[in-house]
Scaffold this active site. Structure first.
Site, mmCIF file in Angstrom:
data_model
loop_
_atom_site.group_PDB
_atom_site.id
_atom_site.type_symbol
_atom_site.label_atom_id
_atom_site.label_comp_id
_atom_site.label_asym_id
_atom_site.label_seq_id
_atom_site.Cartn_x
_atom_site.Cartn_y
_atom_site.Cartn_z
ATOM 1 N N LYS A 135 39.877 42.668 24.953
ATOM 2 C CA LYS A 135 38.793 43.322 24.217
ATOM 3 C C LYS A 135 38.297 44.554 24.923
ATOM 4 O O LYS A 135 37.749 45.463 24.316
ATOM 5 C CB LYS A 135 37.578 42.381 24.177
ATOM 6 C CG LYS A 135 37.668 41.223 23.297
ATOM 7 C CD LYS A 135 36.510 40.269 23.630
ATOM 8 C CE LYS A 135 36.602 39.025 22.785
ATOM 9 N NZ LYS A 135 35.788 37.941 23.265
ATOM 10 N N LYS A 158 37.057 41.937 37.285
ATOM 11 C CA LYS A 158 35.958 42.490 36.492
ATOM 12 C C LYS A 158 34.994 43.312 37.327
ATOM 13 O O LYS A 158 34.395 44.269 36.841
ATOM 14 C CB LYS A 158 35.187 41.364 35.776
ATOM 15 C CG LYS A 158 35.904 40.824 34.557
ATOM 16 C CD LYS A 158 34.892 40.189 33.617
ATOM 17 C CE LYS A 158 35.560 39.670 32.361
ATOM 18 N NZ LYS A 158 34.613 38.993 31.467
ATOM 19 N N LYS A 167 47.249 41.997 30.256
ATOM 20 C CA LYS A 167 46.888 41.122 29.142
ATOM 21 C C LYS A 167 46.194 41.921 28.038
ATOM 22 O O LYS A 167 45.489 42.895 28.319
ATOM 23 C CB LYS A 167 46.053 39.976 29.722
ATOM 24 C CG LYS A 167 44.798 39.655 29.027
ATOM 25 C CD LYS A 167 43.989 38.564 29.656
ATOM 26 C CE LYS A 167 42.538 39.008 29.583
ATOM 27 N NZ LYS A 167 41.544 37.985 29.566
HETATM 28 P P1 AMP Z 1 37.304 35.879 26.043
HETATM 29 O O1 AMP Z 1 37.518 36.877 24.980
HETATM 30 O O2 AMP Z 1 37.606 36.417 27.405
HETATM 31 O O3 AMP Z 1 36.013 35.141 25.964
HETATM 32 O O4 AMP Z 1 38.442 34.770 25.828
HETATM 33 C C1 AMP Z 1 38.316 33.735 24.879
HETATM 34 C C2 AMP Z 1 39.567 32.892 24.824
HETATM 35 O O5 AMP Z 1 40.680 33.694 24.418
HETATM 36 C C3 AMP Z 1 39.970 32.273 26.171
HETATM 37 O O6 AMP Z 1 40.491 30.972 25.947
HETATM 38 C C4 AMP Z 1 41.043 33.193 26.661
HETATM 39 O O7 AMP Z 1 41.926 32.546 27.539
HETATM 40 C C5 AMP Z 1 41.726 33.573 25.366
HETATM 41 N N1 AMP Z 1 42.383 34.881 25.489
HETATM 42 C C6 AMP Z 1 41.779 36.095 25.683
HETATM 43 N N2 AMP Z 1 42.690 37.077 25.763
HETATM 44 C C7 AMP Z 1 43.906 36.463 25.627
HETATM 45 C C8 AMP Z 1 45.260 36.943 25.621
HETATM 46 N N3 AMP Z 1 45.534 38.242 25.766
HETATM 47 N N4 AMP Z 1 46.250 36.048 25.447
HETATM 48 C C9 AMP Z 1 45.996 34.720 25.278
HETATM 49 N N5 AMP Z 1 44.738 34.211 25.276
HETATM 50 C C10 AMP Z 1 43.709 35.059 25.446
#
Ligand code: AMP
Ligand code: TRP
Length: 351
Positions: free
Chosen positions: A215, A129, A212
């Site tokens: 967002k 990041k 991956k």
């Molecule tokens: P975040 O949007 O980074 O706050 O992620 C929130 C949750 O979504 C966390 O448990 C991440 O591990 C999961 N997550 C985010 N992106 C992915 C992805 N591409 N595949 C699987 N899990 C994800």
């Protein structure tokens, strides 16, 4: 007076028998299919299993990188709507935003005095990041995992469902709990279990099977957003990058085919089945056939969620009310744990 230091015998420590689930999602940008399959859908399953579940919209984590204030407000409400539309019942689960419960920030500070700089230096998410210009990253982005440990441990949570990318942060949470317990000679904070399971713990970008789905990817075509309409979802799947081969007849045949494997995993997770079962049903199919089936399935599963989110977003005051209620319930659990933490450290308590 200074309160008594609580020892393992007080029943609140690592051997706490009752499982308690905690997880968080950042309100930054739109929710993706990765968030839904890797996190939210599994949060709902855990709620349905009857375990105590606490889900947090981690706005303090979101501001580790710049957030436009109006966009943060909107993303917080949209995420709350997403949780509810996906099946989180604010009566059965505790659902709230982090900044309304001060215990997170306070315990985060305490843990930043427990964690070592060397531990944080190893965190790959910070490196990703912060990018090349690490000197210009916020201190908060660097300390991020100590706040995440606080989120979890302020509730003595025992199980944390997350996607694969959070594994390293959960190991740090375990290290912090162990070091705190050792430093103070207590058995107070539980050593949490990461719950990283299912076909979709790592949903990949639709444009690049080695990245991956995120967002923050600049290309909107790389992800499916929970707010996308049916046509957009179908178009993104149709245009998803693939290789020219048909689907193999065994899961092993997906090795070295990251894009094909990703689409099969997404199908399996959406259909609540395994990649093996998807392959058994679609072996030998060309993507020209498989993609429309996947698009139909994705639309069938996601469109109702997106519609319900839209409906909930029409009444922001109701969302705020639900979050406030969730925060009250969360604080009731976290405050006594914080009070005991201060006692253990030796902080004077006059009230
Ligand atoms: P975040 O949007 O980074 O706050 O992620 C929130 C949750 O979504 C966390 O448990 C991440 O591990 C999961 N997550 C985010 N992106 C992915 C992805 N591409 N595949 C699987 N899990 C994800
Ligand atoms: N770091 C997590 C992410 O980016 C979000 C998060 C913050 C979290 N606090 C948490 C996840 C506590 C699980 C438990 O995905």
């Amino acid at each position: 007076m200074t309160g008594a230091v609580h020892t393992p015998r007080d029943g609140g420590g690592a051997n706490r028998r009752t499982p308690r689930v905690f997880s968080g999602i950042q309100p930054s940008g739109h929710l993706t299919l990765g968030n839904y399959l890797g996190a939210m859908k599994r949060f709902v399953d855990m709620q349905e299993s009857g375990t105590e579940t606490i889900y947090c919209i981690v706005d303090l984590h979101a501001i580790t990188v710049w957030q436009d204030p109006a966009a943060l407000t909107r993303a917080t409400r949209e995420l709350a709507a997403g949780f509810i539309a996906a099946g989180i019942d604010p009566k059965r689960s505790v659902l709230f935003n982090q900044s309304q419960v001060p215990a997170h920030a306070e315990l985060g500070w305490i843990f930043s005095c427990v964690a070592r700089i060397g531990w944080l230096n190893r965190m790959t998410q910070f490196k990703d990041k912060a990018g090349k210009n690490r000197e210009a990253a916020s201190v908060g982005l660097y300390a991020y995992p100590t706040l995440m440990a606080a989120d979890i441990l302020a509730y003595h949570a025992t199980h944390v469902p997350v996607g694969e990318d959070q594994k390293q942060h959960l190991e740090l949470t375990r290290d912090i709990a162990i070091k705190f317990n050792q430093d103070f000679g207590v058995d107070f904070f539980p050593v949490v279990e990461p719950v990283i399971e299912g076909a979709a713990t790592r949903v990949m970008s639709l444009r690049d099977g080695s990245k991956k789905m995120s967002k923050s990817d600049p290309s909107d075509m790389s992800r499916i957003n929970l707010t996308d309409d049916a046509d957009t979802i179908a178009k993104k799947i149709r245009k998803a990058r693939t290789d020219p081969e048909p689907l193999p007849d065994s899961v092993e045949g997906l090795e070295d085919r990251p894009e094909a494997r990703n689409l099969v995993n997404i199908y399996a997770a959406l259909a609540d089945t395994t990649p093996g079962a998807v392959i058994a049903d679609h072996a030998g199919q060309q993507f020209a056939t498989f993609k429309p089936s996947l698009a139909d399935l994705a639309v069938a599963k996601l469109a109702p969620i997106s519609e319900e989110m839209g409906r909930l977003m029409e009444d922001p005051a109701e969302i705020d009310r639900l979050l406030g209620h969730g925060a009250d319930r969360a604080a009731e659990i976290a405050e006594p744990i914080l009070a005991r933490t201060r006692d253990i450290i030796g902080m004077v308590r006059s009230r």
